[in-house]
Scaffold this motif. Structure first.
Motif, PDB file in Angstrom:
ATOM      1  N   VAL A 134       0.845  -1.196   0.000  1.00  0.00           N
ATOM      2  CA  VAL A 134       0.000   0.000   0.000  1.00  0.00           C
ATOM      3  C   VAL A 134       0.882   1.248   0.000  1.00  0.00           C
ATOM      4  O   VAL A 134       0.631   2.204  -0.751  1.00  0.00           O
ATOM      5  N   ASP A 135       1.926   1.221   0.811  1.00  0.00           N
ATOM      6  CA  ASP A 135       2.796   2.406   0.908  1.00  0.00           C
ATOM      7  C   ASP A 135       3.529   2.679  -0.411  1.00  0.00           C
ATOM      8  O   ASP A 135       3.664   3.831  -0.825  1.00  0.00           O
ATOM      9  N   GLU A 136       3.989   1.619  -1.047  1.00  0.00           N
ATOM     10  CA  GLU A 136       4.695   1.795  -2.326  1.00  0.00           C
ATOM     11  C   GLU A 136       3.753   2.383  -3.378  1.00  0.00           C
ATOM     12  O   GLU A 136       4.116   3.290  -4.135  1.00  0.00           O
ATOM     13  N   LEU A 137       2.544   1.854  -3.428  1.00  0.00           N
ATOM     14  CA  LEU A 137       1.594   2.330  -4.429  1.00  0.00           C
ATOM     15  C   LEU A 137       1.167   3.767  -4.113  1.00  0.00           C
ATOM     16  O   LEU A 137       1.080   4.617  -5.008  1.00  0.00           O
ATOM     17  N   PHE A 138       0.935   4.025  -2.842  1.00  0.00           N
ATOM     18  CA  PHE A 138       0.517   5.379  -2.463  1.00  0.00           C
ATOM     19  C   PHE A 138       1.600   6.404  -2.840  1.00  0.00           C
ATOM     20  O   PHE A 138       1.289   7.506  -3.292  1.00  0.00           O
ATOM     21  N   ALA A 139       2.860   6.024  -2.673  1.00  0.00           N
ATOM     22  CA  ALA A 139       3.952   6.944  -3.020  1.00  0.00           C
ATOM     23  C   ALA A 139       3.891   7.319  -4.507  1.00  0.00           C
ATOM     24  O   ALA A 139       4.150   8.466  -4.888  1.00  0.00           O
ATOM     25  N   VAL A 140       3.522   6.363  -5.356  1.00  0.00           N
ATOM     26  CA  VAL A 140       3.384   6.642  -6.793  1.00  0.00           C
ATOM     27  C   VAL A 140       2.193   7.576  -7.034  1.00  0.00           C
ATOM     28  O   VAL A 140       2.271   8.547  -7.791  1.00  0.00           O
ATOM     29  N   LEU A 141       1.085   7.275  -6.374  1.00  0.00           N
ATOM     30  CA  LEU A 141      -0.146   8.040  -6.593  1.00  0.00           C
ATOM     31  C   LEU A 141      -0.025   9.481  -6.083  1.00  0.00           C
ATOM     32  O   LEU A 141      -0.554  10.411  -6.680  1.00  0.00           O
ATOM     33  N   LYS A 142       0.687   9.633  -4.994  1.00  0.00           N
ATOM     34  CA  LYS A 142       0.814  10.960  -4.361  1.00  0.00           C
ATOM     35  C   LYS A 142       1.571  11.949  -5.255  1.00  0.00           C
ATOM     36  O   LYS A 142       1.343  13.149  -5.189  1.00  0.00           O
ATOM     37  N   LYS A 143       2.438  11.424  -6.114  1.00  0.00           N
ATOM     38  CA  LYS A 143       3.223  12.311  -6.980  1.00  0.00           C
ATOM     39  C   LYS A 143       2.340  13.174  -7.876  1.00  0.00           C
ATOM     40  O   LYS A 143       2.751  14.212  -8.352  1.00  0.00           O
ATOM     41  N   ASP A 144       1.126  12.709  -8.127  1.00  0.00           N
ATOM     42  CA  ASP A 144       0.225  13.441  -9.039  1.00  0.00           C
ATOM     43  C   ASP A 144      -0.752  14.343  -8.288  1.00  0.00           C
ATOM     44  O   ASP A 144      -1.704  14.844  -8.878  1.00  0.00           O
ATOM     45  N   GLU A 145      -0.531  14.575  -6.998  1.00  0.00           N
ATOM     46  CA  GLU A 145      -1.575  15.237  -6.211  1.00  0.00           C
ATOM     47  C   GLU A 145      -1.862  16.673  -6.656  1.00  0.00           C
ATOM     48  O   GLU A 145      -2.969  17.157  -6.478  1.00  0.00           O
ATOM     49  N   LEU A 146      -0.872  17.344  -7.265  1.00  0.00           N
ATOM     50  CA  LEU A 146      -1.145  18.704  -7.741  1.00  0.00           C
ATOM     51  C   LEU A 146      -2.195  18.695  -8.853  1.00  0.00           C
ATOM     52  O   LEU A 146      -3.025  19.584  -8.952  1.00  0.00           O
ATOM     53  N   PHE A 147      -2.148  17.636  -9.697  1.00  0.00           N
ATOM     54  CA  PHE A 147      -3.145  17.522 -10.778  1.00  0.00           C
ATOM     55  C   PHE A 147      -4.532  17.268 -10.196  1.00  0.00           C
ATOM     56  O   PHE A 147      -5.524  17.783 -10.680  1.00  0.00           O
ATOM     57  N   TYR A 148      -4.569  16.444  -9.135  1.00  0.00           N
ATOM     58  CA  TYR A 148      -5.873  16.163  -8.522  1.00  0.00           C
ATOM     59  C   TYR A 148      -6.461  17.473  -7.981  1.00  0.00           C
ATOM     60  O   TYR A 148      -7.625  17.787  -8.192  1.00  0.00           O
TER      61      TYR A 148
END
Ligand code: SF4
Ligand code: SF4
Length: 305
Positions: free
Chosen positions: A113-127
């Motif tokens: 979960v942590d590894e995947l979340f780290a990938v997803l978080k990189k796009d948070e400015l777009f969200y």
């Protein structure tokens, strides 16, 4: 640190079709359904699988030497021909390390979960700038119920909007909780006639419709996805039955009509599976008529996702 793991077979950054705003969509491997028209066959099995693109093979033979079960054959005449015996192949992936052309790859990579979340978080400015967020799909997003629930919670703790794309066939309590806690659901409805549903997808629709009614009664925001497959679920009677049910569910925000396509065909070849669907594309005029049919039930409807 959270040790839950799940296999991911694809991550799309900057998607506009998996919910509202700009989204990062993650596809988990494993699904309880086997839809005849499935366009993500690499999402069906829960384990990582060998991906073979025979056209990229240069015939070097490295893989033949390392395969522990003798599942690979390469012939050179009249041209390079790579053959994998899927009955022998154990998906050990040893051949990947010696193939330098991309002919041998794999579908599915395990993430915590942590590894995947780290990938997803990189796009948070777009969200943040678009009203988007993370969409978890598959396969079936809830096939790893604890993992998906944990991922939804982690995103929400970090103020990231969450959507789950689900086939609705969810029986585990954590899977149901994940659906209940996500901000938005993309929920597939593939048919009302249960016998046809069983034939087309491999499962009854009873659990799916029960879950849909439960989530709608909670007031959960839902986008319904209706795949329309000629000869399988596109009879007017069937489409009207779907529209009638959806019109009784007040939290349905939109209905997306997903006309059949063949984008997934090449992946059947890469998995060594037979592509069984043999239908013609639905003409635009007919798609518009189907859209109008759903709109006549008061449903906000669009063509495509
Ligand atoms: S994945 Fe393993 S068993 Fe399958 S072809 Fe490659 S080396 Fe052989
Ligand atoms: S290692 Fe790759 S390129 Fe070489 S024979 Fe095997 S599949 Fe073909």
């Amino acid at each position: 640190m959270n040790k839950l793991k799940a296999p991911v077979f694809h991550i799309i950054h900057g998607s506009f079709v998996d919910g509202f705003g700009i989204r990062t969509t993650v596809f988990l491997k494993g699904c309880p359904l086997k839809c005849i028209w499935c366009c993500n066959p690499e999402g069906q099995a829960f384990n990582p699988e060998l991906k073979v693109t025979a056209g990229k093979c240069n015939g070097c033979g490295n893989c033949v030497e390392v395969c522990p079960v003798g599942a690979i054959k390469v012939t050179m005449e009249p041209e390079v021909n790579l053959i994998i015996d899927r009955k022998l192949c154990t998906n050990c992936m040893e051949c990947l390390d010696v193939c330098y052309t991309g002919a041998l790859e794999k579908f599915g990579e395990n993430y915590t979960v942590d590894e995947l979340f780290a990938v997803l978080k990189k796009d948070e400015l777009f969200y943040a700038s678009s009203g988007g967020g993370v969409t978890i799909g598959g396969g079936e997003a809830t096939w790893y119920p604890e993992f998906t629930l944990e991922l939804v919670r982690k995103c929400k703790e970090n103020y990231i909007h969450t959507a789950i794309d689900t086939c609705g066939y969810v029986t585990s309590s954590d899977g149901i909780k994940a659906l209940e806690e996500a901000d938005l659901l993309l929920f597939d409805v593939k048919g009302i006639n249960d016998q046809k549903h069983l034939k087309n997808t491999g499962v009854s629709n009873q659990i799916i419709l029960k879950n849909l009614k439960h989530l709608a009664a909670m007031g959960k925001a839902i986008i319904i996805r209706v795949p329309v497959i000629p000869g399988y679920n596109d009879a007017e009677e069937e489409l009207r039955a779907i529209a009638e049910l959806l019109s009784s569910l007040k939290s349905v925000r939109r209905v997306d009509i997903m006309a059949v396509h063949e984008y997934g065909k090449v992946k059947y070849e890469q998995l060594g599976k037979e592509y069984l669907l043999n239908v013609q594309p639905i003409p635009q005029e007919r798609q518009e008529k189907i859209k109008a049919l759903f709109e006549s039930y008061g449903l906000n409807t669009q063509l495509g996702g």
